[in-house]
Write an enzyme that holds these catalytic residues in place. Sequence first.
Site, PDB file in Angstrom:
ATOM      1  N   PHE A 194     -10.893   3.187  -9.369  1.00 20.90           N
ATOM      2  CA  PHE A 194     -11.323   1.798  -9.332  1.00 20.90           C
ATOM      3  C   PHE A 194     -12.716   1.801  -8.718  1.00 20.90           C
ATOM      4  O   PHE A 194     -12.939   2.384  -7.655  1.00 20.90           O
ATOM      5  CB  PHE A 194     -10.352   0.933  -8.512  1.00 20.90           C
ATOM      6  CG  PHE A 194     -10.642  -0.516  -8.656  1.00 20.90           C
ATOM      7  CD1 PHE A 194     -10.375  -1.177  -9.845  1.00 20.90           C
ATOM      8  CD2 PHE A 194     -11.220  -1.228  -7.611  1.00 20.90           C
ATOM      9  CE1 PHE A 194     -10.680  -2.531  -9.985  1.00 20.90           C
ATOM     10  CE2 PHE A 194     -11.528  -2.573  -7.766  1.00 20.90           C
ATOM     11  CZ  PHE A 194     -11.255  -3.228  -8.947  1.00 20.90           C
TER      12      PHE A 194
ATOM     13  N   TYR B 130      -1.877  -7.335  -1.914  1.00 21.03           N
ATOM     14  CA  TYR B 130      -1.791  -8.555  -2.738  1.00 21.03           C
ATOM     15  C   TYR B 130      -1.383  -8.291  -4.185  1.00 21.03           C
ATOM     16  O   TYR B 130      -1.306  -9.205  -4.978  1.00 21.03           O
ATOM     17  CB  TYR B 130      -3.105  -9.348  -2.702  1.00 21.03           C
ATOM     18  CG  TYR B 130      -4.351  -8.586  -3.105  1.00 21.03           C
ATOM     19  CD1 TYR B 130      -4.670  -8.374  -4.433  1.00 21.03           C
ATOM     20  CD2 TYR B 130      -5.218  -8.106  -2.139  1.00 21.03           C
ATOM     21  CE1 TYR B 130      -5.814  -7.698  -4.794  1.00 21.03           C
ATOM     22  CE2 TYR B 130      -6.376  -7.423  -2.478  1.00 21.03           C
ATOM     23  CZ  TYR B 130      -6.666  -7.228  -3.807  1.00 21.03           C
ATOM     24  OH  TYR B 130      -7.805  -6.544  -4.155  1.00 21.03           O
ATOM     25  N   LYS B 131      -1.120  -7.016  -4.508  1.00 20.01           N
ATOM     26  CA  LYS B 131      -0.695  -6.687  -5.869  1.00 20.01           C
ATOM     27  C   LYS B 131       0.835  -6.630  -5.891  1.00 20.01           C
ATOM     28  O   LYS B 131       1.488  -7.672  -5.784  1.00 20.01           O
ATOM     29  CB  LYS B 131      -1.342  -5.377  -6.311  1.00 20.01           C
ATOM     30  CG  LYS B 131      -2.876  -5.480  -6.411  1.00 20.01           C
ATOM     31  CD  LYS B 131      -3.505  -4.148  -6.759  1.00 20.01           C
ATOM     32  CE  LYS B 131      -5.021  -4.180  -6.727  1.00 20.01           C
ATOM     33  NZ  LYS B 131      -5.620  -4.890  -7.863  1.00 20.01           N
TER      34      LYS B 131
ATOM     35  N   ARG C  39      -3.887  -4.540 -20.307  1.00 16.94           N
ATOM     36  CA  ARG C  39      -3.075  -3.991 -19.223  1.00 16.94           C
ATOM     37  C   ARG C  39      -1.935  -4.956 -18.893  1.00 16.94           C
ATOM     38  O   ARG C  39      -2.145  -6.153 -18.748  1.00 16.94           O
ATOM     39  CB  ARG C  39      -3.979  -3.790 -18.006  1.00 16.94           C
ATOM     40  CG  ARG C  39      -3.382  -2.985 -16.910  1.00 16.94           C
ATOM     41  CD  ARG C  39      -4.396  -2.750 -15.812  1.00 16.94           C
ATOM     42  NE  ARG C  39      -4.719  -3.978 -15.111  1.00 16.94           N
ATOM     43  CZ  ARG C  39      -5.193  -4.040 -13.872  1.00 16.94           C
ATOM     44  NH1 ARG C  39      -5.450  -2.927 -13.201  1.00 16.94           N
ATOM     45  NH2 ARG C  39      -5.461  -5.188 -13.297  1.00 16.94           N
TER      46      ARG C  39
ATOM     47  N   ASP D  62      -5.509   6.370  -2.489  1.00 16.75           N
ATOM     48  CA  ASP D  62      -5.653   4.936  -2.726  1.00 16.75           C
ATOM     49  C   ASP D  62      -4.358   4.458  -3.380  1.00 16.75           C
ATOM     50  O   ASP D  62      -4.055   4.822  -4.523  1.00 16.75           O
ATOM     51  CB  ASP D  62      -6.869   4.679  -3.644  1.00 16.75           C
ATOM     52  CG  ASP D  62      -7.040   3.202  -3.955  1.00 16.75           C
ATOM     53  OD1 ASP D  62      -6.047   2.444  -3.889  1.00 16.75           O
ATOM     54  OD2 ASP D  62      -8.169   2.798  -4.284  1.00 16.75           O
TER      55      ASP D  62
END
Lengths: 417, 417
Positions: free
Chosen positions: B129, B227-228, B376, B202
Site C-alpha cells: 500500500f 477501521y477495516k 476489489r 503491515d
Amino acid sequence: MINREQCLAWDKEDQLNQFKQHFALPEGVIYLDGNSLGAQPTAALSLANHVVTQEWGKDLINSWNTADWWGLPTRLGDKVAQLIGADSGETVITDSTTLNLFKVLSAAIKIQAEQYPERKVIVAEKDAFPTDLYIIEGLINQISQGYRLVLIESNEDLYSLLDSNEVVAVVLSHVNYRTGYFYDMSAINAKIHEKNALVIWDLCHSVGAVPMELKQTDSDFAIGCTYKYLNGGPGSPALLWVNPKHQEGFWQPLSGWWGHQQPFAMAQHYQPSQGIRRYLCGTQPIVSMRLIECGLDIFLSTDMQLIREKSLKLTDLFMQLVEQECSEFGFTLITPKQHKHRGSHVSFRHEQGYAIIQALIARGVIGDYREPEVLRFGITPLYLGYEDIWNAVQHLKNVMTHAEWKNKQYQIRGSVT
Amino acid sequence: MINREQCLAWDKEDQLNQFKQHFALPEGVIYLDGNSLGAQPTAALSLANHVVTQEWGKDLINSWNTADWWGLPTRLGDKVAQLIGADSGETVITDSTTLNLFKVLSAAIKIQAEQYPERKVIVAEKDAFPTDLYIIEGLINQISQGYRLVLIESNEDLYSLLDSNEVVAVVLSHVNYRTGYFYDMSAINAKIHEKNALVIWDLCHSVGAVPMELKQTDSDFAIGCTYKYLNGGPGSPALLWVNPKHQEGFWQPLSGWWGHQQPFAMAQHYQPSQGIRRYLCGTQPIVSMRLIECGLDIFLSTDMQLIREKSLKLTDLFMQLVEQECSEFGFTLITPKQHKHRGSHVSFRHEQGYAIIQALIARGVIGDYREPEVLRFGITPLYLGYEDIWNAVQHLKNVMTHAEWKNKQYQIRGSVT
C-alpha cells in the site's frame, strides 16, 4: 471592594452572555478548566449521532465524498485560519500538536540548512509544555548532524542566543501553559528574523483565547490544540499553519498518502501535494475530526476582540477577588498583571496547591494543578460569567477558611490531575 | 453448479449468522467494502452518545481518570493482542498506521545500526500500500546516512536481497491490499531472521480477517488499521505491536508526553516509559478511540478460526460463482486460489473495472476500485452470508449482461473511489 451585585450587573450587560447556552455544562459546576479540555458544544451530540448512524452506518465508504471527509483537514483548517490571522489554504487540522511540531521543525531545519548550514541550535523555553521539548529531542536525536536544543529562561536569553548567529529556529509558547505569560508575537518575530532565525509558535493556550495575526506579523510556522479553548472534543486533532512563503519545496518527513499530490493514483513514489496539504500524513480519526466543527462554528459567529475584552475583565476580576477575599492564605500570583502579557488563564502558586485544587473540585469548581505547586484556572468567556468568578473565589475562600484541603483524601495524588 | 438454494442452506447452518445483528447495515445494500471501512457496530451509537454527553459533557477533564481515557491505548491494545497472537502489554492503539510505521522502522534501524552498522537496505514490496513506501522514503530522507529503499516484486527478489547481507529490515503486507495475497508469516520470518534482518508486518488487510501468531512466529514489529476488518470507525487510530525482546532500550523518535515515563512530572527531558507505552506520542482523539472497543468486543466474543473458515468458504464461493455466472465477461481473477495464500478479499482485473464498480454501487453492491483496473470485494464473515455472495454475483452478471457500466455517469472518476 467588589461585591456579588456588581458581578451580576456585569453579567447583565455582557454581550457574550448568550453564548453559554451553546455549551452543555453540568449543573452546579463552575468549569475553570476549559484551557485543558473545552466544554462540549450542545451541537456535538446530534452531530455525533449523525456521523455514526448516517455517515458511517448508512453511507459507509461513500462518505469520503458525500460527507466530504476527504476535505475535512483543509475545511476545518480554513475555519481556524479566521481565528489566527491566516488566509485560506494555509492551515490544516490533523494529527497531534506534538507530531505537527515534528513536521514543521523538520521543515524549518531543512529551510535553514540550505542557507545557513553551519547553524545548529534549536531554541525552546525551559518552561515550555514538556511535550514540545520531548519531540524536539526526538527529532534532534534522529537527524543528529550536530543539532542541539538550547533552553531559555527569559527574553534576554533568547536575544543573546540570537546574537550568536547559530540559531536555526525558535519554538515559543504563544501563551505559557503554566503562568499564562503572553508573548508579543510581532515584536518577537522581528527580533528573531533580524538574526535570520525562524519562529514556530505553539498556540495551544492561545488559539481561541486571544486574537492573533500570524501572517501580518510574518510568523513562520504555528501548531496548536483544538480541544482546549476551541472546544473541539477530547484529544481532537491539532492545527498546523505554515506561512505560504515556506509551503513549497520542503518535504516534511512524515510523508503519508493523505499528503500525496495524487493520493489515489497508487504511485510508488511520494510526491508532496502543492501547498499546505503536504503536511498531512495518514488517515485521520473522522469522528473526532467531525466534531471539531461545532466549537469552531460558535467562534466564527462571534468576535475574538469581544472575547479578548471579556477575558481580560474576567481575569482582572479573578485576580482582584483573590486579593480581596483570600489575601491571608498565601497565594502567589504567577500570571502577569499587564494585559499585553496575559493570556486567558490565571495561576497561583501555593505549597498546598494540589490538595486545594482537589478540595475545590469536590465543591464543583474545576480548576487544575500543574507541577510544581501551581493552581491554574482557565477563563473561557463564551461560557463563564462574572458571577461564576465571584462564586469560584468564594469557594476558594471557604476551602481555605475551613482548611478543607487538609482532608486526607485530597492529598492523595491520582494519575491525572 | 451452485444455486441460490444451496447458498440459503449454507446460511442456515452458519454458526456466525447471529453476528450480523450486531452491525447497522443499510437496507438493500450488500456491503463488500468492509476491508476499506468496516461496518458500524450497533453499539457504537449509544457509546458515542455516552462519550459525548457523559464523559466529555458532564465529567469533563475528570474523564481522564473516571472513564480511563488515560488507559485507552493499552486497554484497547490488549484486546487487539488477542486477535494477533500477542500477550498483554505488547500492543498499543494510537496515531495512524503510517506514523506507526515511522516509529517501528526507526526502532528497527536503531537496533540494527548497533550490531550491523554497515547494513543500509530497507526492503518493501513494489505492490505495498503506497503510504508505507511514502513514509519509508520520508524517514530515509530525513536520517540520510546512506540508507536506501529497495522494492521487491517476489519472494525470490526478497531472498536474493537477503543473501547480500545488506538488509536492515523488511516491511511486508501480511495480506496485500490489492490482490489479497497472504504471506506465510512463519516461513518468511524464518527466512528473514536467518539473514539477521528484522521484519515489520503491515496487518491492515489481515487483522480481523485471518488468524495470526505474531509472537509464536517470532515477528519483530507489526502495525495496522482498526477501521477495516475490526470495525473501529472511520479513520480510527491504528495498532502497533513490538516483540517484547525489542521493547526496551530503543527510543523511537516521535517522543511525546504520552510516551514519557512520568507524563505529569513535567520533566524537561524525555525519559521513555518502560515497555510498549514508549510508542505513544501526543494526545489521542478520544471519541474515535473510544468507539474502537465496540468492534473489538464483537470479535472477542467469537473465534478467529471460525471467522477464517467462513471467510474461505465465502471467498471460494465468490470465485466459483463469478466463474459459473460471468465467465464470458472478461474478468481475470488476481487473488490466489490457494487457501494458504488468500486473505479475505477477492479481486479481479477488468479494463472497465472503474465503471463496473460504479454500476454495482448504483445497484447497492458496494465494492471498490483500485488502480490499475482492479475490482476489489471485501469479505467480512461477521456480517455477510452466502446468499449475499449469490446476490452480489447476480448483480454483477446483470451489470455485464445489460452493459450498465457503459452508462456515462459511471465512467466519470470521482476524487475517492
